[in-house]
Design a protein around this motif. Structure first.
Motif, PDB file in Angstrom:
ATOM      1  N   ASP A  28      41.833 135.602   7.710  1.00 40.38           N
ATOM      2  CA  ASP A  28      42.294 134.924   6.355  1.00 40.38           C
ATOM      3  C   ASP A  28      42.811 136.140   5.568  1.00 40.38           C
ATOM      4  N   GLY A  29      44.161 136.209   4.866  1.00 39.30           N
ATOM      5  CA  GLY A  29      44.426 137.069   3.960  1.00 39.30           C
ATOM      6  C   GLY A  29      44.785 138.360   4.492  1.00 39.30           C
ATOM      7  N   GLU A  30      44.675 138.541   5.891  1.00 38.99           N
ATOM      8  CA  GLU A  30      45.207 139.765   6.486  1.00 38.99           C
ATOM      9  C   GLU A  30      46.421 140.108   6.943  1.00 38.99           C
ATOM     10  N   PHE A  31      46.989 141.337   6.942  1.00 35.51           N
ATOM     11  CA  PHE A  31      48.186 141.732   7.257  1.00 35.51           C
ATOM     12  C   PHE A  31      48.142 142.517   8.424  1.00 35.51           C
ATOM     13  N   VAL A  32      48.470 141.799   9.835  1.00 33.40           N
ATOM     14  CA  VAL A  32      48.612 142.464  10.903  1.00 33.40           C
ATOM     15  C   VAL A  32      50.085 142.819  11.536  1.00 33.40           C
ATOM     16  N   ALA A  33      50.211 143.884  11.858  1.00 34.39           N
ATOM     17  CA  ALA A  33      51.703 144.126  12.432  1.00 34.39           C
ATOM     18  C   ALA A  33      51.422 144.305  14.078  1.00 34.39           C
ATOM     19  N   LEU A  34      52.469 143.613  14.646  1.00 36.73           N
ATOM     20  CA  LEU A  34      52.669 143.948  16.255  1.00 36.73           C
ATOM     21  C   LEU A  34      53.691 144.991  16.253  1.00 36.73           C
ATOM     22  N   LEU A  35      53.416 146.195  16.939  1.00 32.87           N
ATOM     23  CA  LEU A  35      54.326 147.072  17.081  1.00 32.87           C
ATOM     24  C   LEU A  35      54.625 147.265  18.449  1.00 32.87           C
ATOM     25  N   GLY A  36      55.948 147.513  19.024  1.00 31.15           N
ATOM     26  CA  GLY A  36      56.549 147.721  20.174  1.00 31.15           C
ATOM     27  C   GLY A  36      57.829 147.802  20.344  1.00 31.15           C
ATOM     28  N   GLY A  41      57.452 141.555  24.008  1.00 32.03           N
ATOM     29  CA  GLY A  41      56.763 140.452  23.822  1.00 32.03           C
ATOM     30  C   GLY A  41      56.460 140.119  22.403  1.00 32.03           C
ATOM     31  N   LYS A  42      56.967 140.826  21.564  1.00 32.71           N
ATOM     32  CA  LYS A  42      56.439 140.691  20.023  1.00 32.71           C
ATOM     33  C   LYS A  42      56.988 139.394  19.429  1.00 32.71           C
ATOM     34  N   MET A 159      56.716 136.906  10.561  1.00 32.45           N
ATOM     35  CA  MET A 159      58.011 138.006   9.870  1.00 32.45           C
ATOM     36  C   MET A 159      58.418 138.494  11.123  1.00 32.45           C
ATOM     37  N   ASP A 160      59.523 138.313  11.394  1.00 34.27           N
ATOM     38  CA  ASP A 160      60.164 139.002  12.774  1.00 34.27           C
ATOM     39  C   ASP A 160      61.274 140.010  12.353  1.00 34.27           C
ATOM     40  N   GLU A 161      60.759 141.167  12.167  1.00 33.45           N
ATOM     41  CA  GLU A 161      61.611 142.404  11.693  1.00 33.45           C
ATOM     42  C   GLU A 161      62.606 142.155  10.726  1.00 33.45           C
ATOM     43  N   GLU A 210      53.124 146.257  24.638  1.00 33.28           N
ATOM     44  CA  GLU A 210      54.261 146.687  25.629  1.00 33.28           C
ATOM     45  C   GLU A 210      54.203 145.995  26.840  1.00 33.28           C
ATOM     46  N   GLY A 211      55.276 145.479  27.514  1.00 32.59           N
ATOM     47  CA  GLY A 211      55.442 144.789  28.741  1.00 32.59           C
ATOM     48  C   GLY A 211      54.586 143.268  28.424  1.00 32.59           C
TER      49      GLY A 211
END
Length: 335
Positions: A28-36, A41-42, A159-161, A210-211
């Motif tokens: 809750d209230g966190e900013f997480v980024a998926l990097l790849g 698969g993001k 949010m997608d890029e 990744e993958g």
């Protein structure tokens, strides 16, 4: 806002495994980024949370509630896409108010106007509310697209890029704006990007994917300083980490086949160093210079003092300072 959890989710498209046994919790209230990279698969992960795709196995929970079988409209999410996807015939105000006027919400008109104006002020587009979307610059259109999501108070923003189509200067400005707004609102955000700078500067935690597999998740500092393998190490750092054969250096630990040397791990020695390298070229970047070297046939990039009197063909001595070590499969080896 609410905690969002993916539990052992997998998704395949015909014979292509897009997401494999992925588990992730966004607090809750966190900013997480998926990097790849592209195809990691993001976006599929975002679409699974949004309900635009159904997982082949695993589950999605939002606010402690299992929503795996729920329609997108019943999941209380807001999605910001890579492209603006604005309604060109509507004004900025109408674009931002559109979601609040949906039949399932029925927000009072006075509340809609107050919310839209508040978010427009946060995004510095309050003077553009009467403009048609087609009268805006690219950066302004992206702000409207983000604002259309922010006017709601969903469980999570996906949010997608959203900044990838902006020029470098505007992208830098929007990074600061988006992080400021997220902090002010206490918003929960899962942000997808292939840009390490976006991930490092905005996210409280980064997940390297990744993958279709989530390789590692942690704070930006944890991922940068203690990568689990060579692939994760290569995702962060500018210039990129130098991955060199361990045989070039003395004193590598048992099992190490590769030395990972970031710029801070390499010092140009005044006297005798650990190895010698030949200068191939120098990139002068104002406050620092990128020094491109040849080390035993391997390309190496490090930083040097812009005042250093070096040129192509010069020989320099390098000293290693607490580098990273990896085994033959790329796994981390303790120093």
């Amino acid at each position: 806002m609410a905690e969002v959890e993916i539990r052992a989710a997998s998704k395949a498209f015909k014979k292509t495994q897009a997401v494999i046994d992925l588990s992730l919790t966004v607090g809750d209230g966190e900013f997480v980024a998926l990097l790849g990279p592209t195809g990691a698969g993001k976006t599929t992960t975002l679409r699974l949370i949004a309900g635009l795709e159904m997982p082949d196995c695993g589950s999605i929970r939002i606010g402690g509630r299992d929503v795996t079988g729920n329609a997108p409209a019943d999941r209380d999410i807001a999605f910001v896409f890579q492209q603006y996807s604005l309604y060109p015939h509507l004004s900025v105000f109408e674009n931002m108010a559109f979601a609040l006027r949906a039949p399932i919400r029925r927000v009072p008109e006075g509340e809609i106007r107050a919310k839209v104006r508040e978010v427009a002020r946060l995004l510095h587009i309050e003077t553009k509310l009467e403009n048609k979307a087609t009268q805006l610059s690219g950066g302004q259109m992206q702000r409207v697209a983000i604002g259309r999501a922010l006017v709601r108070s969903p469980a999570i923003y996906l949010m997608d890029e959203p900044l990838s189509s902006l020029d470098a200067k505007l992208r830098g400005e929007m990074r600061l704006e988006l992080k400021r707004i997220q902090t002010d609102l206490g918003a929960t955000i899962l942000y997808v990007t292939h840009d390490q700078t976006e991930a490092m500067t905005m996210a409280s935690r980064i997940g390297v994917i990744e993958g279709g597999r989530l390789l590692q998740i942690g704070t930006p500092r944890e991922i940068y300083e203690n990568p689990i393998n060579a692939h994760v190490a290569a995702r962060l750092g500018q210039p990129a980490i130098n991955l060199l054969p361990a045989a070039l250096f003395a004193g590598a630990p048992a099992g190490a086949r590769t030395v990972g040397a970031r710029t801070e791990h390499l010092t140009i020695a005044c006297g005798v160093g650990d190895v010698q390298a030949t200068v191939k070229r120098i990139e002068h970047l104002g406050d620092q210079s990128h020094l491109h070297l040849d080390l035993g046939g391997q390309s190496v990039v490090t930083l040097s003092d812009p005042e250093a009197r070096l040129g192509a063909g010069d020989i320099v001595s390098l000293r290693l300072n607490k580098p990273l070590f990896f085994d033959a499969d790329g796994g981390r080896v303790a120093a």
